[in-house]
Design a protein around this motif. Sequence first.
Motif, short mmCIF file in Angstrom:
data_model
loop_
_atom_site.label_atom_id
_atom_site.label_comp_id
_atom_site.label_asym_id
_atom_site.label_seq_id
_atom_site.Cartn_x
_atom_site.Cartn_y
_atom_site.Cartn_z
N GLU A 28 26.61 -17.43 14.15
CA GLU A 28 27.02 -17.55 12.76
C GLU A 28 28.35 -16.85 12.55
N VAL A 29 29.34 -17.63 12.16
CA VAL A 29 30.65 -17.08 11.83
C VAL A 29 31.01 -17.55 10.44
N SER A 30 31.42 -16.63 9.63
CA SER A 30 31.83 -16.96 8.27
C SER A 30 33.20 -16.34 8.03
N TRP A 31 33.76 -16.66 6.90
CA TRP A 31 35.03 -16.04 6.52
C TRP A 31 34.85 -14.53 6.42
N GLU A 32 33.75 -14.12 5.81
CA GLU A 32 33.52 -12.70 5.57
C GLU A 32 33.25 -11.91 6.85
N ASN A 33 32.46 -12.48 7.76
CA ASN A 33 32.06 -11.68 8.93
C ASN A 33 32.95 -11.89 10.15
N TRP A 34 33.89 -12.86 10.09
CA TRP A 34 34.74 -13.07 11.26
C TRP A 34 36.11 -13.67 10.93
N GLY A 35 36.13 -14.76 10.18
CA GLY A 35 37.36 -15.52 9.95
C GLY A 35 38.49 -14.73 9.33
N GLU A 36 38.20 -14.01 8.28
CA GLU A 36 39.26 -13.25 7.60
C GLU A 36 39.92 -12.26 8.56
N GLY A 37 39.12 -11.58 9.36
CA GLY A 37 39.66 -10.64 10.33
C GLY A 37 40.49 -11.32 11.41
N PHE A 38 40.03 -12.48 11.87
CA PHE A 38 40.78 -13.23 12.89
C PHE A 38 42.15 -13.59 12.36
N PHE A 39 42.21 -14.19 11.17
CA PHE A 39 43.49 -14.64 10.63
C PHE A 39 44.39 -13.47 10.26
N LEU A 40 43.81 -12.38 9.81
CA LEU A 40 44.61 -11.18 9.54
C LEU A 40 45.21 -10.64 10.83
N PHE A 63 47.50 -18.48 5.44
CA PHE A 63 46.10 -18.35 5.81
C PHE A 63 45.45 -17.11 5.21
N ASN A 64 45.75 -16.84 3.93
CA ASN A 64 45.18 -15.66 3.28
C ASN A 64 43.77 -15.88 2.76
N THR A 65 43.39 -17.13 2.54
CA THR A 65 42.09 -17.41 1.95
C THR A 65 41.35 -18.47 2.76
N TYR A 66 40.06 -18.51 2.55
CA TYR A 66 39.22 -19.52 3.19
C TYR A 66 39.72 -20.92 2.87
N SER A 67 40.04 -21.18 1.60
CA SER A 67 40.47 -22.53 1.21
C SER A 67 41.80 -22.91 1.87
N GLU A 68 42.70 -21.96 2.06
CA GLU A 68 43.95 -22.27 2.75
C GLU A 68 43.68 -22.63 4.22
N GLU A 98 36.88 -19.09 21.39
CA GLU A 98 35.59 -19.76 21.30
C GLU A 98 35.02 -19.65 19.89
N MET A 99 35.11 -18.47 19.31
CA MET A 99 34.60 -18.28 17.95
C MET A 99 35.42 -19.07 16.94
N LEU A 100 36.75 -19.16 17.16
CA LEU A 100 37.59 -19.95 16.26
C LEU A 100 37.17 -21.41 16.28
N GLU A 101 36.86 -21.91 17.46
CA GLU A 101 36.42 -23.30 17.57
C GLU A 101 35.14 -23.53 16.75
N VAL A 102 34.20 -22.62 16.86
CA VAL A 102 32.97 -22.72 16.08
C VAL A 102 33.27 -22.61 14.58
N PHE A 103 34.08 -21.62 14.22
CA PHE A 103 34.42 -21.39 12.82
C PHE A 103 35.03 -22.64 12.20
N LEU A 104 36.03 -23.21 12.85
CA LEU A 104 36.70 -24.40 12.30
C LEU A 104 35.76 -25.60 12.24
N ALA A 105 34.96 -25.80 13.28
CA ALA A 105 34.06 -26.94 13.31
C ALA A 105 32.97 -26.85 12.24
N CYS A 106 32.57 -25.65 11.89
CA CYS A 106 31.44 -25.46 10.99
C CYS A 106 31.84 -25.10 9.57
#
Length: 108
Positions: A28-40, A63-68, A98-106
């Motif tokens: 499980e990867v979400s903006w809150e638990n992984w994505g925001e930190g990756f893009f930052l 890439f400051n927000t999930y919607s962007e 690997e996590m980015l691939e999951v994040f984007l796909a899901c």
Amino acid sequence: MMILFFLACALETDSAPEIPATCETAPEVSWENWGEGFFLTYCNSCHSQVSENRNGAPEDVNFNTYSEVKHWKERIHVRVLEEGTMPLGGGVYPEDLEMLEVFLACMQ
């Protein structure tokens, strides 16, 4: 002849590709638990509205927000995962790719 058959079968099972995870079985990867930190960490030094030096990044690609990120997810996939041209200078850990691939796909 029988020996070749068994060798071929053994080779097939040893080289069988891994079954890709679906969004239901992937970590499980979400903006809150992984994505925001990756893009930052990897992207926002150039791709942020507040970047002082965008290093040539287009002004409208942020890439400051999930919607962007969701808006640009296909391009992110191509540039980071397929071409490997982003981020400039590389340096993304394989586990993060690997996590980015999951994040984007899901992304919902």
